[in-house]
Design a protein around this motif. Structure first.
Motif, PDB file in Angstrom:
ATOM      1  N   ARG A  38       0.531  -1.257  -0.063  1.00  0.00           N
ATOM      2  CA  ARG A  38      -0.293   0.311  -0.434  1.00  0.00           C
ATOM      3  C   ARG A  38       0.655   0.805  -0.073  1.00  0.00           C
ATOM      4  O   ARG A  38       2.091   1.319   0.271  1.00  0.00           O
ATOM      5  CB  ARG A  38      -1.031  -0.415   1.686  1.00  0.00           C
ATOM      6  CG  ARG A  38      -0.569   0.459   2.562  1.00  0.00           C
ATOM      7  CD  ARG A  38      -1.202  -0.261   3.995  1.00  0.00           C
ATOM      8  NE  ARG A  38      -0.625   0.670   4.948  1.00  0.00           N
ATOM      9  CZ  ARG A  38      -1.120   0.198   6.355  1.00  0.00           C
ATOM     10  NH1 ARG A  38      -2.646  -0.678   5.955  1.00  0.00           N
ATOM     11  NH2 ARG A  38      -0.624   0.416   6.949  1.00  0.00           N
ATOM     12  N   VAL A  92      -3.837   3.274  -1.268  1.00  0.00           N
ATOM     13  CA  VAL A  92      -3.676   2.714  -2.773  1.00  0.00           C
ATOM     14  C   VAL A  92      -3.243   1.108  -2.146  1.00  0.00           C
ATOM     15  O   VAL A  92      -1.705   1.730  -2.302  1.00  0.00           O
ATOM     16  CB  VAL A  92      -3.141   3.406  -3.297  1.00  0.00           C
ATOM     17  CG1 VAL A  92      -3.450   2.234  -4.947  1.00  0.00           C
ATOM     18  CG2 VAL A  92      -4.077   5.099  -3.661  1.00  0.00           C
ATOM     19  N   GLY A 109      -3.663  -0.751  -8.905  1.00  0.00           N
ATOM     20  CA  GLY A 109      -4.027  -0.529  -7.545  1.00  0.00           C
ATOM     21  C   GLY A 109      -5.659  -0.151  -7.116  1.00  0.00           C
ATOM     22  O   GLY A 109      -6.188  -0.051  -7.925  1.00  0.00           O
ATOM     23  N   GLN A 111      -8.148   1.951  -4.392  1.00  0.00           N
ATOM     24  CA  GLN A 111      -8.195   3.000  -3.278  1.00  0.00           C
ATOM     25  C   GLN A 111      -8.733   2.208  -1.985  1.00  0.00           C
ATOM     26  O   GLN A 111     -10.347   1.456  -1.981  1.00  0.00           O
ATOM     27  CB  GLN A 111      -8.306   4.353  -4.047  1.00  0.00           C
ATOM     28  CG  GLN A 111      -9.003   4.999  -2.635  1.00  0.00           C
ATOM     29  CD  GLN A 111      -7.392   6.001  -2.422  1.00  0.00           C
ATOM     30  OE1 GLN A 111      -6.554   6.359  -3.059  1.00  0.00           O
ATOM     31  NE2 GLN A 111      -7.605   5.703  -0.708  1.00  0.00           N
TER      32      GLN A 111
END
Length: 116
Positions: A38, A92, A109, A111
């Protein structure tokens, strides 16, 4: 080439849960470790959790006891169950896969926002 596609991100309140999934496709032979990273705004990308092909897991200290990583080798998927989410988990989230000894692939990715 290996393509990784993540799903499952979104907005959740503190204390809530989300489940992220990642599907690998393409030339998916010899996939070894898979994991989740992340990146929060202004911060470096960091490892969240990783899992070997045999099922051994590794977690960042900040998520131990709250997140669980799993994988299905037959379906070429890796998942991240995130419970007791905190504001600081906002980032993300990226899926990662290692192929062979030194080739790594990333997803686009997804969110995750933890906010009331």
């Amino acid at each position: 080439q290996v393509q990784l596609v993540e799903s499952g991100g979104g907005l959740v309140q503190p204390g809530g849960c989300l489940r992220l999934s990642c599907v690998a496709s393409g030339s998916i032979i010899n996939i070894r470790d898979m994991g989740w990273y992340r990146q929060a705004p202004g911060k470096q990308r960091e490892l969240v959790a990783a899992i070997t092909r045999g099922g051994s897991t590794n977690y960042a200290d900040s998520v131990k006891g709250r997140f669980t990583i799993s994988r299905d080798n037959a379906k070429n998927t890796v998942s991240l169950q995130m419970n007791s989410l905190k504001a600081e988990d906002t980032a993300v989230y990226y899926c990662n896969a290692q192929q062979g000894l030194s080739t790594y692939y990333w997803g686009q990715g997804t969110q995750v926002t933890v906010s009331s």
